[in-house]
Write a protein that holds these residues in place. Structure first.
Motif, PDB file in Angstrom:
ATOM      1  N   GLY A 212       0.796  -1.223   0.000  1.00 57.64           N
ATOM      2  CA  GLY A 212       0.000   0.000   0.000  1.00 57.64           C
ATOM      3  C   GLY A 212       0.827   1.271   0.000  1.00 57.64           C
ATOM      4  O   GLY A 212       0.287   2.368  -0.181  1.00 57.64           O
ATOM      5  N   GLU A 213       2.140   1.159   0.180  1.00 56.82           N
ATOM      6  CA  GLU A 213       2.985   2.346   0.206  1.00 56.82           C
ATOM      7  C   GLU A 213       3.078   2.969  -1.189  1.00 56.82           C
ATOM      8  O   GLU A 213       3.277   2.269  -2.181  1.00 56.82           O
ATOM      9  CB  GLU A 213       4.389   1.971   0.706  1.00 56.82           C
ATOM     10  CG  GLU A 213       5.324   3.170   0.839  1.00 56.82           C
ATOM     11  CD  GLU A 213       6.687   2.797   1.411  1.00 56.82           C
ATOM     12  OE1 GLU A 213       7.514   3.709   1.617  1.00 56.82           O
ATOM     13  OE2 GLU A 213       6.919   1.593   1.649  1.00 56.82           O
ATOM     14  N   ARG A 214       2.936   4.310  -1.246  1.00 54.47           N
ATOM     15  CA  ARG A 214       3.107   5.038  -2.491  1.00 54.47           C
ATOM     16  C   ARG A 214       4.570   5.451  -2.608  1.00 54.47           C
ATOM     17  O   ARG A 214       5.115   6.131  -1.735  1.00 54.47           O
ATOM     18  CB  ARG A 214       2.223   6.279  -2.529  1.00 54.47           C
ATOM     19  CG  ARG A 214       0.723   5.990  -2.547  1.00 54.47           C
ATOM     20  CD  ARG A 214       0.272   5.402  -3.870  1.00 54.47           C
ATOM     21  NE  ARG A 214       0.416   6.338  -4.988  1.00 54.47           N
ATOM     22  CZ  ARG A 214       0.165   6.025  -6.261  1.00 54.47           C
ATOM     23  NH1 ARG A 214      -0.201   4.783  -6.582  1.00 54.47           N
ATOM     24  NH2 ARG A 214       0.300   6.936  -7.203  1.00 54.47           N
ATOM     25  N   VAL A 215       5.205   5.019  -3.666  1.00 53.71           N
ATOM     26  CA  VAL A 215       6.624   5.316  -3.871  1.00 53.71           C
ATOM     27  C   VAL A 215       6.824   5.840  -5.292  1.00 53.71           C
ATOM     28  O   VAL A 215       5.983   5.619  -6.175  1.00 53.71           O
ATOM     29  CB  VAL A 215       7.505   4.063  -3.647  1.00 53.71           C
ATOM     30  CG1 VAL A 215       7.343   3.543  -2.225  1.00 53.71           C
ATOM     31  CG2 VAL A 215       7.157   2.974  -4.663  1.00 53.71           C
ATOM     32  N   THR A 216       7.918   6.517  -5.514  1.00 57.44           N
ATOM     33  CA  THR A 216       8.242   6.980  -6.863  1.00 57.44           C
ATOM     34  C   THR A 216       9.058   5.913  -7.591  1.00 57.44           C
ATOM     35  O   THR A 216       9.633   5.012  -6.983  1.00 57.44           O
ATOM     36  CB  THR A 216       9.047   8.287  -6.812  1.00 57.44           C
ATOM     37  OG1 THR A 216      10.315   8.024  -6.179  1.00 57.44           O
ATOM     38  CG2 THR A 216       8.297   9.376  -6.057  1.00 57.44           C
TER      39      THR A 216
END
Length: 403
Positions: free
Chosen positions: A103-107
């Motif tokens: 669920g983590e938003r990363v680039t």
């Protein structure tokens, strides 16, 4: 971001017509069982130990994973979401991870750094999914790159380097793969980074090199960049770059025993120090200096002077001076128009003690074309004028006979 294109691959393949510098190869003891050191500019091999024998690359694999992913990324700041599938099975296989959570938003940039610096298998899995659609698709692309580079002893089964008997390479071919990756400036930036903090500041990562400094106080300042790997079967593997007197080298080593010894980093530093202590650059031609001149046929331009496109240099043992090296130029006197930029115009061979030290290919630095009118005028000058002169002589001879 799609910076590695087919023409660059062809360049890479051509560059790896390797020449060994047997007259000045280094003699050095390393912890690693396998090793390969070559100059990226000249493709001269300075050290090799069992370089064509099969090894397991471990996390050096991620060099290929990341370089191929970068080709599919247009914007490194774009964000994606970590999914459960990206982490599946990693804990059970004791894989190294970057620390991402479901669920983590990363680039994309986070994934690239997370894959190379902490050697995160989670980052690699996510990269495969978001750039190639699946792990298997990226593995297929990795093996296609192997084919494109004409490598015969490399095969990939996964994107992380986790052990598989059918996942293998050689230190020689790993050097070729790293050289291909270094064609991308974004890859170089990450490969040479020592420490990095993720975009949200919740992850801090250090490189293979930095860990060597932190854990064993190894002086890494002269090493440009590196990517290590470890499995029980592979032991410590390491692909690194170093610059010696303006020449960048690639060193790939494998099977240095001891997971926490940092022997792989120490080997790179040992080689770098040896090269700095014992080798120096000799400049044979400076950029724009004339090397050779050619007469051009089928053209009114008549002559073409070939100037050095860049400094032509070799890194040599410090006991060798410029005067010790003999130079021969093998090239034609006449070349025929049209001439395309990159066309072969001969070779320069450098000899030391009657042994070939290095061969440099001479190539046209510009295109020379002739119009139909130029070609006709050329033939008119070539054949017409002599006929006119012969005619004049015959006419005069006849007049003398009449008188």
């Amino acid at each position: 971001m799609k910076k590695i294109i087919s023409c660059l691959l062809i360049t890479v393949i051509c560059m790896f017509q390797m020449q060994s510098v047997s007259a000045q190869s280094i003699q050095i003891q390393l912890h690693s069982k396998y090793a390969y050191l070559y100059d990226r500019e000249t493709s001269l091999v300075y050290y090799e130990k069992k370089s064509d024998e099969k090894i397991f690359p471990a996390s050096m694999t991620k060099i290929v994973t990341v370089s191929l992913a970068l080709e599919k990324i247009d914007d490194l700041s774009e964000t994606v979401t970590i999914q459960a599938s990206d982490l599946k099975g990693l804990a059970e296989s004791h894989a190294t991870v970057a620390g991402f959570y479901v669920g983590e938003r990363v680039t994309y940039e986070d994934l690239i750094y997370g894959a190379l610096l902490p050697s995160g298998a989670d980052a690699c899995n996510a990269l495969a999914r978001v750039t190639y659609g699946s792990l298997s698709n990226l593995v297929d692309a990795m093996n296609q790159r192997v084919t494109d580079l004409n490598l015969k002893n490399t095969h990939f089964m996964n994107v992380t380097g986790l052990h598989d008997d059918h996942h293998y390479t050689t230190v020689h071919e790993m050097a070729i793969l790293l050289n291909s990756a270094l064609s991308n400036s974004e890859f170089v930036k990450v490969f040479e980074t020592r420490k990095h903090t993720s975009s949200k500041g919740n992850h801090q990562w250090t490189s293979s090199l930095q860990r060597g400094k932190d854990y064993k106080n190894i002086d890494i300042q002269k090493i440009d960049g590196g990517k290590s790997g470890f499995t029980d079967e592979a032991q410590l593997t390491f692909a690194s770059t170093m610059t010696i007197d303006h020449h960048q080298f690639i060193l790939v080593t494998a099977y240095a025993k001891g997971q926490y010894t940092q022997n792989h980093v120490q080997d790179a530093v040992t080689v770098c120090q040896y090269m700095n202590d014992h080798f120096h650059q000799i400049v044979f031609y400076k950029k724009d200096e004339e090397i050779e001149s050619y007469w051009i046929t089928k053209s009114l331009k008549i002559q073409y002077k070939l100037n050095a496109p860049q400094d032509i240099t070799i890194l040599c043992d410090k006991n060798i001076t410029k005067s010790d090296i003999d130079i021969t130029i093998d090239s034609p006197t006449f070349i025929e128009s049209p001439i395309q930029k990159g066309d072969s115009l001969g070779t320069i061979t450098f000899y030391y003690e009657n042994q070939v030290l290095y061969k440099y290919s001479l190539e046209a630095t510009k295109t020379i074309e002739s119009s139909i009118i130029e070609v006709l005028l050329y033939y008119l000058i070539l054949f017409g004028f002599p006929l006119i002169i012969v005619g004049i002589i015959i006419t005069r001879f006849k007049r003398k006979r009449r008188t």
